[in-house]
Each structure stands twice: as C-alpha cells, then as structure tokens.
Design an enzyme around this catalytic site. Structure first.
Site, PDB file in Angstrom:
ATOM      1  N   GLY A 141      -9.604   3.637  -6.422  1.00 34.15           N
ATOM      2  CA  GLY A 141      -8.247   3.118  -6.606  1.00 34.15           C
ATOM      3  C   GLY A 141      -7.245   3.788  -5.690  1.00 34.15           C
ATOM      4  O   GLY A 141      -7.542   4.121  -4.532  1.00 34.15           O
ATOM      5  N   ASN A 159      -7.006  12.085 -11.824  1.00 32.33           N
ATOM      6  CA  ASN A 159      -7.698  12.336 -13.096  1.00 32.33           C
ATOM      7  C   ASN A 159      -7.569  13.813 -13.443  1.00 32.33           C
ATOM      8  O   ASN A 159      -7.219  14.637 -12.598  1.00 32.33           O
ATOM      9  CB  ASN A 159      -9.163  11.888 -13.025  1.00 32.33           C
ATOM     10  N   ASP A 198      -6.030   6.725  -5.905  1.00 32.01           N
ATOM     11  CA  ASP A 198      -6.433   8.110  -5.615  1.00 32.01           C
ATOM     12  C   ASP A 198      -7.304   8.171  -4.355  1.00 32.01           C
ATOM     13  O   ASP A 198      -7.070   8.993  -3.452  1.00 32.01           O
ATOM     14  CB  ASP A 198      -7.191   8.657  -6.827  1.00 32.01           C
ATOM     15  N   ASP A 228       0.858  -1.189   0.000  1.00 34.79           N
ATOM     16  CA  ASP A 228       0.000   0.000   0.000  1.00 34.79           C
ATOM     17  C   ASP A 228       0.894   1.240   0.000  1.00 34.79           C
ATOM     18  O   ASP A 228       1.630   1.478   0.959  1.00 34.79           O
ATOM     19  CB  ASP A 228      -0.876  -0.040   1.253  1.00 34.79           C
ATOM     20  N   ILE A 229       0.806   2.025  -1.053  1.00 39.87           N
ATOM     21  CA  ILE A 229       1.714   3.171  -1.214  1.00 39.87           C
ATOM     22  C   ILE A 229       1.527   4.201  -0.100  1.00 39.87           C
ATOM     23  O   ILE A 229       2.449   4.948   0.207  1.00 39.87           O
ATOM     24  CB  ILE A 229       1.526   3.810  -2.612  1.00 39.87           C
ATOM     25  N   THR A 259      -2.841   1.744 -14.870  1.00 40.30           N
ATOM     26  CA  THR A 259      -3.113   0.310 -15.109  1.00 40.30           C
ATOM     27  C   THR A 259      -4.331  -0.210 -14.357  1.00 40.30           C
ATOM     28  O   THR A 259      -4.624  -1.403 -14.399  1.00 40.30           O
ATOM     29  CB  THR A 259      -1.892  -0.570 -14.749  1.00 40.30           C
ATOM     30  N   GLY A 260      -5.060   0.688 -13.680  1.00 40.24           N
ATOM     31  CA  GLY A 260      -6.300   0.280 -13.026  1.00 40.24           C
ATOM     32  C   GLY A 260      -7.480   0.642 -13.904  1.00 40.24           C
ATOM     33  O   GLY A 260      -7.663   0.094 -15.000  1.00 40.24           O
ATOM     34  N   VAL A 261      -8.267   1.599 -13.434  1.00 41.50           N
ATOM     35  CA  VAL A 261      -9.457   2.043 -14.171  1.00 41.50           C
ATOM     36  C   VAL A 261      -9.092   2.531 -15.582  1.00 41.50           C
ATOM     37  O   VAL A 261      -9.885   2.379 -16.518  1.00 41.50           O
ATOM     38  CB  VAL A 261     -10.169   3.160 -13.364  1.00 41.50           C
ATOM     39  N   TYR A 262      -7.906   3.101 -15.756  1.00 44.20           N
ATOM     40  CA  TYR A 262      -7.509   3.645 -17.062  1.00 44.20           C
ATOM     41  C   TYR A 262      -7.046   2.576 -18.053  1.00 44.20           C
ATOM     42  O   TYR A 262      -6.741   2.874 -19.201  1.00 44.20           O
ATOM     43  CB  TYR A 262      -6.460   4.745 -16.898  1.00 44.20           C
TER      44      TYR A 262
HETATM   45  P1  ADP Z   1      -5.670   4.690 -12.979  1.00 41.70           P
HETATM   46  O1  ADP Z   1      -6.989   5.420 -13.017  1.00 41.70           O
HETATM   47  O2  ADP Z   1      -4.490   5.595 -13.296  1.00 41.70           O
HETATM   48  O3  ADP Z   1      -5.682   3.441 -13.772  1.00 41.70           O
HETATM   49  P2  ADP Z   1      -6.077   3.255 -10.435  1.00 41.70           P
HETATM   50  O4  ADP Z   1      -6.054   3.853  -9.080  1.00 41.70           O
HETATM   51  O5  ADP Z   1      -7.377   2.737 -10.953  1.00 41.70           O
HETATM   52  O6  ADP Z   1      -5.441   4.369 -11.412  1.00 41.70           O
HETATM   53  O7  ADP Z   1      -5.022   2.091 -10.496  1.00 41.70           O
HETATM   54  C1  ADP Z   1      -3.635   2.300 -10.563  1.00 41.70           C
HETATM   55  C2  ADP Z   1      -2.920   1.205  -9.804  1.00 41.70           C
HETATM   56  O8  ADP Z   1      -2.919   1.525  -8.415  1.00 41.70           O
HETATM   57  C3  ADP Z   1      -3.572  -0.176  -9.909  1.00 41.70           C
HETATM   58  O9  ADP Z   1      -2.547  -1.127 -10.149  1.00 41.70           O
HETATM   59  C4  ADP Z   1      -4.155  -0.396  -8.510  1.00 41.70           C
HETATM   60  O10 ADP Z   1      -4.162  -1.770  -8.153  1.00 41.70           O
HETATM   61  C5  ADP Z   1      -3.151   0.344  -7.682  1.00 41.70           C
HETATM   62  N1  ADP Z   1      -3.541   0.695  -6.317  1.00 41.70           N
HETATM   63  C6  ADP Z   1      -4.779   0.838  -5.785  1.00 41.70           C
HETATM   64  N2  ADP Z   1      -4.698   1.155  -4.476  1.00 41.70           N
HETATM   65  C7  ADP Z   1      -3.376   1.220  -4.171  1.00 41.70           C
HETATM   66  C8  ADP Z   1      -2.622   1.495  -2.976  1.00 41.70           C
HETATM   67  N3  ADP Z   1      -3.217   1.779  -1.811  1.00 41.70           N
HETATM   68  N4  ADP Z   1      -1.245   1.444  -3.050  1.00 41.70           N
HETATM   69  C9  ADP Z   1      -0.633   1.173  -4.209  1.00 41.70           C
HETATM   70  N5  ADP Z   1      -1.274   0.920  -5.371  1.00 41.70           N
HETATM   71  C10 ADP Z   1      -2.634   0.937  -5.346  1.00 41.70           C
END
Ligand code: ADP
Length: 194
Positions: free
Chosen positions: A42, A34, A44, A20-21, A132-135
């Site tokens: 996600g 965004n 954010d 978890d970042i 790499t998540g929602v985008y």
């Molecule tokens: P985007 O809209 O840029 O695709 P997302 O938040 O949907 O961004 O996803 C980006 C990445 O962040 C994904 O790999 C997701 O699994 C990851 N992610 C979500 N929560 C956390 C967190 N707490 N720490 C690190 N990475 C996370």
C-alpha cells in the site's frame, strides 16, 4: 496535482487531492505504517520505494530503541528522496467492529501527526487515507473522522501549519472525502471552493 476542494480555516487551509502522495511536496508526509514499523504494501510500500533505504535504516534504529509503535501514535524519520523534510509513520487501527476504540485511535493518528508538525514549526503536511486499505476501516467513517479531526485541530491551533493535504489514491475515495469536506464547509464560515 491540483487541489479541487479547499477549506479555509483561519490562516490555514485543508485541501483534498487525488493522486500519489509520494509526488506531493510538503514539509511532512504521513505514512500509514504498522506497529512493527516493518514496512509493507500500500502507501507504506510506495513511500519506502520513493524515499529509499534510509527510511528503513532510521526505522531500524527506532525499533531497536522502542520496540514497536503503539496504535494511534507515530514515529518520525527523515524523508530520503521524497519531496519532504520528514516522514511521520503513523499506526492506524486495524478495523474489527468499531467497538474497539477504532474511531478514537484513528483520530489520534491525525492529531498526533499535526502535533508533531507543530512542534517542528512545519508549514505543510500531507496524509493518506489511514487504515482504509489493508486495515479495512470503512471508508465513509474514516473519511469523516479525517476531515473533522483535521478541521477541529486547525481551528484550535494558530501555529505554523498553513496547509494540510488529505490525499486520496482513487476517484472513489476522493468522492467520499469530497462529500465530507463539502458538508464541513457548509458549516464553516469563510469557506471557499477553488
Ligand atoms: P492501511 O494498512 O492503514 O489500511 P494501506 O496502505 O493499505 O494502509 O491503505 C491506505 C490508503 O492508502 C488506501 O486508501 C490506499 O489506496 C492508499 N494508497 C496506496 N498507495 C498510495 C499512494 N501512493 N498515495 C496515496 N495513497 C495511497
């Protein structure tokens, strides 16, 4: 959270971590934001929850000044309750078909944030897997861009930045990043595994 792969590049290190970042202490945490800077799910959502309402309050001011943030760019806020000095809210590309400048725009996110860190004389920065998540950016391609862009930037810049952490949230993502980091390390002199 331990780092199980480290690439030494001059006086700087590129590290991969799984977790978890919001729990990783660094000078600047990069958010995958965004263009409306409006908050979302996600990473954010996790960053705003952990940082507290002052992050959105600062973004409200920035939004009233500049409207929106272009894709490939980033805006800077304080970090609230996060273990950091700053959050860099980077806007990654929404993936369509790879023919709409997505690779260039994704690389620009990483370079822009590294430049912002260097301008502030920061020593450490962490990145999530932007887009790499929602985008929906294909993970394998995005991981290669992340690893190669950061490594190239570190080779070109001999400033304050000593540690760049790429943080993956899942085991699967971590393995994909590891593959690209291992390939890169094979090409770099002086690489080491910790
Ligand atoms: P985007 O809209 O840029 O695709 P997302 O938040 O949907 O961004 O996803 C980006 C990445 O962040 C994904 O790999 C997701 O699994 C990851 N992610 C979500 N929560 C956390 C967190 N707490 N720490 C690190 N990475 C996370």
């Amino acid at each position: 959270m331990s780092s199980d792969i480290v690439i030494q590049l001059g006086h700087s290190q590129l590290q991969l971590l799984k977790g978890d970042i919001t729990t990783v202490a660094v000078d600047a945490i990069v958010n995958a934001a965004n263009s409306q800077l409006a908050g979302g799910g996600g990473v954010d959502g996790a960053i705003h929850r952990a940082g507290g309402p002052e992050l959105m309050a600062e973004l409200d001011v920035i939004r009233s000044q500049i409207g929106r943030c272009d894709t490939g760019k980033a805006v800077v806020t304080g970090a609230g309750k996060l273990p950091a000095k700053y959050v860099f809210h980077a806007v990654g590309p929404v993936y369509r078909d790879g023919k709409h400048r997505e690779p260039e725009l994704l690389a620009s996110c990483y370079r822009t944030c590294l430049d912002l860190a260097a301008e502030r004389d920061l020593k450490s920065i962490s990145f999530p897997s932007i887009s790499t998540g929602v985008y929906a950016y294909p993970l394998d391609d995005a991981a290669e861009i992340a690893v190669k862009t950061v490594a190239a930037w570190l080779v070109d810049h001999r400033g304050s930045l000593r540690t760049v952490k790429l943080v993956q949230f899942s085991d699967f993502d971590h393995e994909v990043y590891r593959k690209h980091a291992s390939a890169l390390r094979g090409h770099m002199a002086g690489g080491s595994s910790a």
